[in-house]
Design an enzyme around this catalytic site. Structure first.
Site, PDB file in Angstrom:
ATOM      1  N   ARG A  65      21.279   7.262  36.881  1.00  0.00           N
ATOM      2  CA  ARG A  65      20.958   7.614  38.266  1.00  0.00           C
ATOM      3  C   ARG A  65      20.255   8.973  38.268  1.00  0.00           C
ATOM      4  O   ARG A  65      20.593   9.862  37.481  1.00  0.00           O
ATOM      5  CB  ARG A  65      22.217   7.690  39.132  1.00  0.00           C
ATOM      6  CG  ARG A  65      22.848   6.345  39.452  1.00  0.00           C
ATOM      7  CD  ARG A  65      21.983   5.480  40.375  1.00  0.00           C
ATOM      8  NE  ARG A  65      22.592   4.201  40.744  1.00  0.00           N
ATOM      9  CZ  ARG A  65      22.303   3.024  40.174  1.00  0.00           C
ATOM     10  NH1 ARG A  65      21.430   2.939  39.199  1.00  0.00           N
ATOM     11  NH2 ARG A  65      22.887   1.919  40.599  1.00  0.00           N
ATOM     12  N   HIS A  92      12.439   2.925  38.254  1.00  0.00           N
ATOM     13  CA  HIS A  92      13.767   2.300  38.349  1.00  0.00           C
ATOM     14  C   HIS A  92      13.679   0.806  38.018  1.00  0.00           C
ATOM     15  O   HIS A  92      13.996  -0.047  38.857  1.00  0.00           O
ATOM     16  CB  HIS A  92      14.382   2.518  39.739  1.00  0.00           C
ATOM     17  CG  HIS A  92      15.865   2.273  39.764  1.00  0.00           C
ATOM     18  ND1 HIS A  92      16.728   2.957  40.580  1.00  0.00           N
ATOM     19  CD2 HIS A  92      16.652   1.402  39.072  1.00  0.00           C
ATOM     20  CE1 HIS A  92      17.968   2.523  40.389  1.00  0.00           C
ATOM     21  NE2 HIS A  92      17.942   1.570  39.467  1.00  0.00           N
TER      22      HIS A  92
END
Ligand SMILES: NC(=O)C1=CN([C@@H]2O[C@H](COP(=O)(O)OP(=O)(O)OC[C@H]3O[C@@H](n4cnc5c(N)ncnc54)[C@H](OP(=O)(O)O)[C@@H]3O)[C@@H](O)[C@H]2O)C=CC1
Ligand SMILES: O=C(O)C(=O)CO
Length: 312
Positions: free
Chosen positions: A227, A275
């Protein structure tokens, strides 16, 4: 058995078709606002509060591995899902292989100095460089869970010294396990490539900061697969400037999409992807969830339950 499904960007029809094949006895429908009809299970990603609130569900399944977004939603709206209703997440379901591909290709890219050769090519320079030694290329994986273990295992065959860091001690063949905050400095000391696969929790937010980066070997590398909030971007950029870090490969960012004025875009030694390191694979995820539901129906134990207090 009634199942409701919600994902803001997946093709609902394809998912519901696959779920119906795996669970022919179930009534499965896409949830839409205003649908308050009965449901036993909910399969969700970024669900609206009203979808889950007030329901007597047997379980909720997150359609991904990381549950930080649903837990932060629950923090703001605890009424959305009482603690008594179990929340499960996807374990591997094809993400392990994707993470392995990503990590191995990037580690080998740096180990074979393709970054340096790329820079030399820009200057039209034909110049063989000194090779790196394997024993100087210790790889440290932050997080030795489902995905961190897979990544460490895939790097083993390349002969790099390997270590992992987690809360509890692990026993992964060929990987030295470090556990807990007190062993973090020993884990970092001598680590040349740091690969992050921690969950986002209050303890891990901002963990890749100046103090941590300073403990790595000189000319080291960071791969962030977990993250964006794990990395303090200003500290990462400072470590790249000071020479502590030679390169960074980032898949995740504090703000996504990464704003166009973010200095990471232009940094010559930062590579990035949007991502996409590991995406939810429909057939594997459906098989995992269908099997879990069948086990719950039979009163059997199911893995992948999120510990809401722990945050992952
Ligand atoms: N970029 C992408 O495309 C994707 C990113 N992800 C990210 O990857 C993360 C990891 O996934 P997964 O491997 O399935 O998760 P797991 O829950 O299986 O593993 C988490 C690991 O982190 C360790 N850990 C957690 N908190 C701490 C702490 N405070 N100190 C030390 N170790 C800690 C755990 O230790 P212990 O084992 O002792 O509990 C465990 O080994 C996800 O949470 C998600 O954010 C996931 C999928 C795709
Ligand atoms: O499954 C997850 O946690 C993801 O980040 C998918 O992209």
């Amino acid at each position: 058995m009634d199942i409701i499904f919600y994902h803001p960007s997946f093709n609902n029809n394809d998912w519901i078709r696959a779920l119906r094949q795996a669970l022919p006895q179930a009534n499965i429908r896409a949830w839409t606002p205003g649908d308050n009809a009965h449901a036993d299970y909910a399969l969700v990603w970024h669900p609206p509060v009203e979808m889950l609130k007030g329901r007597q569900l047997k379980a909720v399944f997150a359609l991904g591995a990381g549950v930080d977004s649903i837990l932060s939603q629950l923090h703001a709206h605890p009424e959305m899902l009482p603690e008594s209703i179990p929340l499960f997440r996807l374990e591997d379901t094809g993400m392990g292989l994707q993470m392995q591909e990503y990590a191995v290709s990037q580690v080998l890219h740096w180990f074979r100095r393709f970054d340096d050769y790329q820079a030399l090519k820009q200057q039209a320079k034909w110049q063989p460089l000194e090779e790196y030694e394997r024993e100087d290329f210790t790889i440290g994986v932050l997080g030795a869970g489902v995905l961190g273990t897979k990544v460490a295992e895939s790097l083993r065959q390349w002969g790099f010294p390997l270590r992992s860091w987690s809360r509890s001690r692990k026993n992964i063949p060929g990987v030295t396990s470090f556990a807990g905050g007190e062993e973090l400095p020993a884990f970092l000391h001598g680590t040349r490539v740091l690969i992050n696969l921690l969950p986002n929790t209050p303890e891990t937010t901002g963990i890749i900061n100046r103090a941590l980066l300073n403990q790595l070997a000189d000319n080291s590398y960071v791969i962030n697969l977990a993250r964006g909030v794990h990395v303090v971007e200003g500290d990462l950029l400072a470590a790249l400037e000071s020479g502590k870090l030679k390169g960074a490969m980032l898949d995740v960012f504090s703000r996504e999409p990464l704003p166009s004025d973010n200095p990471l875009w232009a940094h010559p030694r930062v590579a990035m992807t949007p991502h996409m390191a590991a995406t939810t694979r429909r057939s594997e995820a459906v098989a995992f969830i269908a099997q879990a539901i069948q086990r719950i129906e039979r009163g059997e134990a199911v893995s992948g339950r999120v510990d809401r207090a722990r945050g992952y």
